[in-house]
Design a protein around this motif. Structure first.
Motif, short mmCIF file in Angstrom:
data_model
loop_
_atom_site.label_atom_id
_atom_site.label_comp_id
_atom_site.label_asym_id
_atom_site.label_seq_id
_atom_site.Cartn_x
_atom_site.Cartn_y
_atom_site.Cartn_z
N THR A 15 -1.25 -1.20 -3.94
CA THR A 15 -0.36 -1.29 -5.09
C THR A 15 -0.36 -2.70 -5.70
OG1 THR A 15 1.51 -1.77 -3.62
CG2 THR A 15 1.13 0.53 -4.22
N ARG A 16 -1.22 -3.56 -5.23
CA ARG A 16 -1.31 -4.92 -5.80
C ARG A 16 -1.97 -4.85 -7.18
NH1 ARG A 16 -0.63 -9.04 -1.98
NH2 ARG A 16 -0.59 -8.33 0.19
N PRO A 17 -1.56 -5.75 -8.10
CA PRO A 17 -2.21 -5.80 -9.42
C PRO A 17 -3.69 -6.15 -9.29
CG PRO A 17 -0.13 -6.99 -9.44
CD PRO A 17 -0.43 -6.69 -8.00
N VAL A 18 -4.50 -5.50 -10.12
CA VAL A 18 -5.94 -5.71 -10.10
C VAL A 18 -6.39 -6.13 -11.50
CG1 VAL A 18 -8.19 -4.65 -9.70
CG2 VAL A 18 -6.21 -3.96 -8.32
N VAL A 43 -1.51 0.49 -9.18
CA VAL A 43 -1.18 1.87 -8.83
C VAL A 43 0.33 2.04 -8.78
CG1 VAL A 43 -1.28 3.59 -6.99
CG2 VAL A 43 -3.32 2.26 -7.58
N VAL A 44 0.81 3.13 -9.39
CA VAL A 44 2.24 3.47 -9.30
C VAL A 44 2.45 4.27 -8.01
CG1 VAL A 44 4.16 4.68 -10.39
CG2 VAL A 44 2.42 3.53 -11.80
N PRO A 45 3.20 3.74 -7.04
CA PRO A 45 3.34 4.41 -5.73
C PRO A 45 3.82 5.86 -5.84
CG PRO A 45 4.22 2.18 -5.62
CD PRO A 45 3.92 2.45 -7.05
N ALA A 46 4.74 6.12 -6.74
CA ALA A 46 5.29 7.48 -6.84
C ALA A 46 4.26 8.49 -7.32
CB ALA A 46 6.50 7.46 -7.78
N LYS A 47 3.18 8.01 -7.95
CA LYS A 47 2.16 8.93 -8.47
C LYS A 47 0.85 8.81 -7.71
CE LYS A 47 4.05 9.11 -13.15
NZ LYS A 47 3.77 8.97 -14.60
N GLU A 93 0.85 -1.19 0.00
CA GLU A 93 0.00 0.00 0.00
C GLU A 93 0.88 1.24 0.00
OE1 GLU A 93 -2.79 0.10 3.17
OE2 GLU A 93 -4.14 -1.38 2.27
N VAL A 94 0.30 2.35 -0.41
CA VAL A 94 0.96 3.65 -0.35
C VAL A 94 -0.05 4.63 0.23
CG1 VAL A 94 0.32 4.20 -2.73
CG2 VAL A 94 2.21 5.42 -1.65
N GLY A 95 0.42 5.49 1.15
CA GLY A 95 -0.49 6.43 1.80
C GLY A 95 -0.29 7.85 1.30
#
Length: 295
Positions: free
Chosen positions: A86-89, A119-123, A54-56
């Motif tokens: 951030t897991r593939p969906v 989801v790309v964590p950096a974005k 995950e990313v917060g």
């Protein structure tokens, strides 16, 4: 949690004031315990745990902070953290969610497609601005954009290309456009699988009629080709017979025929003493009676 710490702190102050007025030790103990609980609640209010994968995205008084990676993070008690997985969906667009498209000819097709994205964590901040939550990413971004692109791509191809001849090419075009559209928004599309394309019932009837017409045309062309070949064969045969008759007519004169006739009946006279010679005695063919018994 922060509100609880404030309430416990107020309770600790009240108990401390009461204990001083009454001089009871129990009140002081309660005040101390309340103070400790308030401190612990305040500490927990400043701690946020971001789960694995995950990313917060922290937001403090409406101001968006930098993305927070997984682990223990210390924040302001007034900070609200929104987490994105951030897991593939896998987005499956089939059955009730099947994409209805139209070809360049107006035919209706139904496309079953699966899109794998993450989801790309950096974005994550950009995603928060566009969607607001992890659940809204698919609903507001992935699904509508994917459906729009799928429809636009199929609209550039004929019905036959859509369900048969150019299906692989269409799948590649869809994948490239979806990746291009969603990448700047912080969504990484790893795979787009065009699983099936089927025509509507009305279009299927039109396809069946077209196939039947093509088969009838092929049979008619083949029949015409066969008839033409047979006519050519007969013409060549007739020309051959005519040429043979012409050669034979030129080679058989009346005199030759008269002599051949005499030879044939001379052989016949050996078995029949008296016979008629239809060839006659000359080229005019006047019949004569011949008695072979007489010399």
């Amino acid at each position: 949690m922060f509100v609880l710490s404030i309430l416990l702190l107020i309770a600790a102050v009240v108990l401390f004031v009461v204990s001083r007025g009454q001089g009871a030790g129990g009140w002081k103990v309660g005040a101390a315990l309340s103070a400790v609980a308030a401190v612990l609640a305040g500490v927990f209010a400043c701690v946020h745990v971001v789960s694995a994968y995950e990313v917060g995205v922290p937001v403090t008084f409406g101001k968006i902070g930098k993305p927070m990676t997984s682990g223990v993070q210390f924040t302001s008690p007034f900070t609200d953290v929104t987490s994105f997985s951030t897991r593939p969906v896998d987005l499956d667009l089939y059955d009730k969610s099947v994409v209805e498209v139209r070809s360049s000819q107006g035919g209706v097709l139904y496309a079953d497609i699966t899109i794998k994205w993450a989801v790309v964590p950096a974005k994550a901040v950009e995603l928060y601005r566009l969607a607001g939550s992890s659940e809204a990413v698919e609903e507001r971004l992935v699904v509508p954009d994917s459906r729009e692109i799928i429809r636009n791509v199929f609209a550039k191809h004929t019905s036959e290309e859509g369900y048969a001849s150019a299906r692989e090419q269409i799948g590649s075009e869809i994948a490239a456009l979806i990746k291009e559209r969603l990448a700047p928004r912080g969504i990484d599309v790893t795979n787009v699988n065009l699983r099936n394309v089927r025509p509507s019932d009305k279009l299927q009837d039109q396809i069946d009629k077209k196939i039947q017409q093509e088969q009838d045309t092929e049979r008619a062309v083949e029949a015409a080709r066969t008839a033409k070949a047979e006519a050519e064969r007969r013409r060549i045969e007739a020309e051959g017979i005519a040429r043979a008759n012409e050669i034979l007519a030129k080679s058989l004169s009346d005199k030759v025929l008269y002599n051949q006739c005499l030879d044939a009946y001379r052989e016949a006279a050996k078995a029949n003493p008296v016979y008629a010679v239809p060839c006659g005695t000359n080229a005019n063919g006047t019949p004569v009676i011949v008695n072979s018994g007489k010399n």
